[in-house]
Enzyme design. Structure first.
Site, short mmCIF file in Angstrom:
data_model
loop_
_atom_site.label_atom_id
_atom_site.label_comp_id
_atom_site.label_asym_id
_atom_site.label_seq_id
_atom_site.Cartn_x
_atom_site.Cartn_y
_atom_site.Cartn_z
N SER A 102 9.67 -18.93 -6.06
CA SER A 102 9.90 -17.57 -6.56
C SER A 102 11.09 -17.55 -7.49
O SER A 102 12.03 -18.34 -7.33
CB SER A 102 10.17 -16.67 -5.35
OG SER A 102 10.71 -15.44 -5.76
N TYR B 18 14.89 -14.86 3.09
CA TYR B 18 13.64 -15.21 2.39
C TYR B 18 13.95 -16.13 1.22
O TYR B 18 13.35 -17.20 1.07
CB TYR B 18 12.91 -13.94 1.90
CG TYR B 18 11.80 -14.25 0.92
CD1 TYR B 18 10.61 -14.85 1.36
CD2 TYR B 18 11.93 -13.98 -0.44
CE1 TYR B 18 9.59 -15.16 0.45
CE2 TYR B 18 10.92 -14.29 -1.35
CZ TYR B 18 9.76 -14.87 -0.89
OH TYR B 18 8.77 -15.19 -1.79
N LYS C 6 13.02 -20.26 0.47
CA LYS C 6 12.36 -20.83 -0.71
C LYS C 6 13.23 -21.93 -1.32
O LYS C 6 12.74 -23.00 -1.71
CB LYS C 6 12.09 -19.75 -1.76
CG LYS C 6 11.01 -18.76 -1.36
CD LYS C 6 9.63 -19.39 -1.40
CE LYS C 6 8.58 -18.52 -0.76
NZ LYS C 6 7.30 -19.18 -0.55
P1 NAD Z 1 0.44 -12.88 1.35
O1 NAD Z 1 1.22 -12.46 2.55
O2 NAD Z 1 -0.55 -11.94 0.80
O3 NAD Z 1 -0.28 -14.27 1.62
C1 NAD Z 1 0.27 -15.25 2.47
C2 NAD Z 1 -0.82 -15.73 3.41
O4 NAD Z 1 -0.26 -16.74 4.28
C3 NAD Z 1 -1.35 -14.62 4.33
O5 NAD Z 1 -2.76 -14.59 4.26
C4 NAD Z 1 -0.86 -15.00 5.72
O6 NAD Z 1 -1.76 -14.62 6.73
C5 NAD Z 1 -0.71 -16.52 5.60
N1 NAD Z 1 0.29 -17.10 6.50
C6 NAD Z 1 1.57 -16.70 6.70
N2 NAD Z 1 2.18 -17.54 7.58
C7 NAD Z 1 1.28 -18.49 7.91
C8 NAD Z 1 1.32 -19.62 8.77
N3 NAD Z 1 2.41 -19.91 9.46
N4 NAD Z 1 0.20 -20.39 8.87
C9 NAD Z 1 -0.93 -20.07 8.18
N5 NAD Z 1 -1.02 -19.01 7.36
C10 NAD Z 1 0.06 -18.23 7.23
O7 NAD Z 1 1.52 -13.28 0.22
P2 NAD Z 1 1.31 -13.56 -1.33
O8 NAD Z 1 1.88 -12.42 -2.07
O9 NAD Z 1 -0.07 -13.98 -1.60
O10 NAD Z 1 2.31 -14.78 -1.52
C11 NAD Z 1 1.87 -16.13 -1.43
C12 NAD Z 1 3.08 -17.04 -1.57
O11 NAD Z 1 3.73 -16.78 -2.82
C13 NAD Z 1 4.15 -16.87 -0.50
O12 NAD Z 1 4.67 -18.14 -0.17
C14 NAD Z 1 5.19 -16.02 -1.18
O13 NAD Z 1 6.48 -16.23 -0.64
C15 NAD Z 1 5.11 -16.53 -2.60
N6 NAD Z 1 5.58 -15.54 -3.59
C16 NAD Z 1 5.01 -14.30 -3.61
C17 NAD Z 1 5.47 -13.36 -4.51
C18 NAD Z 1 4.88 -11.96 -4.53
O14 NAD Z 1 5.48 -11.08 -5.10
N7 NAD Z 1 3.74 -11.71 -3.95
C19 NAD Z 1 6.49 -13.69 -5.41
C20 NAD Z 1 7.03 -14.98 -5.38
C21 NAD Z 1 6.56 -15.90 -4.46
C1 UD1 Z 2 11.29 -8.64 -4.91
C2 UD1 Z 2 12.13 -9.51 -4.01
C3 UD1 Z 2 12.09 -10.95 -4.49
C4 UD1 Z 2 10.65 -11.45 -4.59
C5 UD1 Z 2 9.89 -10.51 -5.53
C6 UD1 Z 2 8.45 -10.93 -5.62
C7 UD1 Z 2 13.83 -7.95 -3.22
C8 UD1 Z 2 15.28 -7.60 -3.22
N1 UD1 Z 2 13.47 -9.00 -3.98
O1 UD1 Z 2 11.85 -8.69 -6.20
O2 UD1 Z 2 12.79 -11.77 -3.58
O3 UD1 Z 2 10.60 -12.76 -5.09
O4 UD1 Z 2 9.96 -9.18 -5.01
O5 UD1 Z 2 7.71 -10.03 -6.34
O6 UD1 Z 2 13.04 -7.34 -2.52
N2 UD1 Z 2 11.61 -0.55 -7.18
C9 UD1 Z 2 11.77 0.82 -7.11
N3 UD1 Z 2 11.17 1.49 -6.07
C10 UD1 Z 2 10.41 0.87 -5.12
C11 UD1 Z 2 10.25 -0.53 -5.22
C12 UD1 Z 2 10.87 -1.21 -6.25
O7 UD1 Z 2 12.44 1.42 -7.93
O8 UD1 Z 2 9.90 1.54 -4.20
C13 UD1 Z 2 12.24 -1.27 -8.31
C14 UD1 Z 2 13.25 -2.33 -7.90
O9 UD1 Z 2 14.53 -1.80 -7.78
C15 UD1 Z 2 13.11 -3.33 -9.05
C16 UD1 Z 2 11.63 -3.23 -9.46
O10 UD1 Z 2 11.20 -1.95 -8.98
O11 UD1 Z 2 13.90 -2.94 -10.13
C17 UD1 Z 2 10.76 -4.31 -8.89
O12 UD1 Z 2 10.94 -4.35 -7.47
P1 UD1 Z 2 10.07 -5.30 -6.52
O13 UD1 Z 2 8.63 -5.11 -6.80
O14 UD1 Z 2 10.52 -5.06 -5.11
O15 UD1 Z 2 10.44 -6.77 -7.01
P2 UD1 Z 2 11.88 -7.47 -7.15
O16 UD1 Z 2 12.97 -6.59 -6.71
O17 UD1 Z 2 11.95 -8.03 -8.52
#
Ligand code: NAD
Ligand code: UD1
Length: 337
Positions: free
Chosen positions: A124, A148, A152
């Site tokens: 991330s 979190y 990572k």
């Molecule tokens: P998500 O929660 O939708 O998907 C994660 C999946 O992993 C889920 O289906 C959950 O059931 C499964 N899971 C969790 N723990 C597990 C375990 N111990 N064993 C087996 N399965 C398990 O999340 P996502 O948004 O699809 O994110 C996927 C990955 O990308 C994560 O590692 C997350 O940290 C990373 N990531 C997500 C974002 C975001 O904004 N969505 C941003 C940066 C990084």
């Molecule tokens: C968040 C996580 C980051 C993660 C990323 C993945 C935090 C502090 N950081 O980042 O670790 O990797 O998601 O997508 O949670 N906002 C509002 N109102 C809301 C929600 C968000 O104003 O109800 C604003 C936030 O202040 C920010 C922007 O929207 O400026 C995006 O927020 P968000 O979607 O939570 O993502 P990040 O903060 O970038």
């Protein structure tokens, strides 16, 4: 190519499975359904025409992983499984270190036992902490401000050390910026449980009438309109980035690190406006205090991925908001079941 996809039932994993199938790969999903539902599999089948094999289980179960890798002739692993809520990680750090850090170590140990040497890991942009400037390149210093983010960063460091000691492995760290959007069919999307932490799912729940208004966290940042600026990337582009990573560097030993972002920054208010235009629904909002731990702006320099992977984010802001709305309005309560 048979690819084990941990967390493949989740938001990014399910979309990636579809793009993998389109690219001729065979995803085999392992997920404990902690944050996802069984019905995701029906939707993948409906859209991609293929029902991936699904193993219900936990990445911390080494015997299960070893047999999943061996029995399915797995060649590579994409590792999405983990916990991802920043606020929750402050309350439950042990669960985050156990699932995210320990879970990854168990997975790599099982891969070593099964002789599988290609891994793509979901990292991330959070590992850049509060960056000194934007856009962010991969060589910026890393840091963490919550469990979190630290999980990572720890995994990135563990995998870096492991790859140094095992130079024939290909390990790719993909640093996602802000994934949003849904499959254009409206069949798959983000289905957060409880109150969404992230901006886009919250905005779409306001538009569909599930929540009254959006709280905009901070309007006094030194940005174009005072609200936070982020690099929102369509989940389909992000998914294509995984396919490109497997195809381009999955067979090259080494440690590969890429930003997956668009290189554009949009403010919270710009996102709200775009969503109103796409949905035709008003998104009432209130300007409130900054959220603790938030930064003013964060966007990627995606040049390295463009040059090495031949991959570029192509979907527009309109596609991000229109596709989100199609998913949200067709599935106001998320996946059934
Ligand atoms: P998500 O929660 O939708 O998907 C994660 C999946 O992993 C889920 O289906 C959950 O059931 C499964 N899971 C969790 N723990 C597990 C375990 N111990 N064993 C087996 N399965 C398990 O999340 P996502 O948004 O699809 O994110 C996927 C990955 O990308 C994560 O590692 C997350 O940290 C990373 N990531 C997500 C974002 C975001 O904004 N969505 C941003 C940066 C990084
Ligand atoms: C968040 C996580 C980051 C993660 C990323 C993945 C935090 C502090 N950081 O980042 O670790 O990797 O998601 O997508 O949670 N906002 C509002 N109102 C809301 C929600 C968000 O104003 O109800 C604003 C936030 O202040 C920010 C922007 O929207 O400026 C995006 O927020 P968000 O979607 O939570 O993502 P990040 O903060 O970038």
């Amino acid at each position: 190519m048979n690819v084990l996809v941990t967390g493949g039932m989740g938001y990014i994993g399910s979309h990636t499975c579809i793009q993998m199938i389109q690219a001729g790969m065979t995803p085999i999903i392992l997920d404990n359904l902690y944050n996802s539902k069984n019905t995701v599999l029906d939707r993948i089948e409906k859209v991609a025409g293929v029902r991936p094999k699904f193993i219900e289980g936990d990445i911390r179960d080494k015997d299960l992983l070893t047999s999943a890798l061996k029995d399915n002739a797995i060649e590579s692993v994409i590792h999405f499984a983990g916990l991802k809520a920043v606020g929750e990680s402050v309350e439950k750090p042990l669960e985050y270190y156990d699932n995210n850090v320990n879970g990854t170590l168990v997975l790599v140990d099982a891969m070593r036992e099964a002789g599988v040497k290609t891994l793509v890991f979901s990292s991330s942009a959070t590992v850049y902490g509060d960056p000194a400037s934007v856009p962010i390149t991969e060589d910026f210093p890393t840091s963490a401000t919550n469990p979190y983010g630290r999980s990572k960063l720890m995994v990135e460091e563990c995998l870096t050390d492991f790859q140094k000691a095992n130079s024939d492995w290909s390990i790719t760290l993909l640093r996602y910026f802000n994934p949003v959007g849904s499959h254009p069919s409206g069949e798959l999307g983000e289905d957060p449980q409880g109150i969404p932490n992230n901006l886009m799912p919250f905005v779409s729940q306001v538009a569909v009438g599930r929540r009254e208004f959006l709280s905009v966290f901070g309007s006094d940042y030194p940005t174009k309109d005072g609200t936070g600026v982020r690099d929102y990337i369509h989940v389909m582009d992000l998914s294509d980035g995984h396919v490109a990573a497997l195809e381009k560097v999955g067979n090259k030993s080494g440690l590969h690190i890429y930003n997956l972002g668009t290189g554009n920054g949009y403010s919270v208010l710009e996102m709200v406006k775009a969503f109103e235009a796409a949905s035709g629904k008003p998104v009432p909002y209130k300007l409130v205090e900054r959220r603790a731990g938030d930064i003013a702006e964060c966007w990627a320099d995606p040049s390295k991925a463009i040059n090495d992977l031949g991959w570029k984010a192509e979907r527009t802001l309109n596609e991000m908001t229109e596709d989100t709305w199609r998913w949200q309005s067709n599935n106001p309560d998320g996946y059934p079941g």
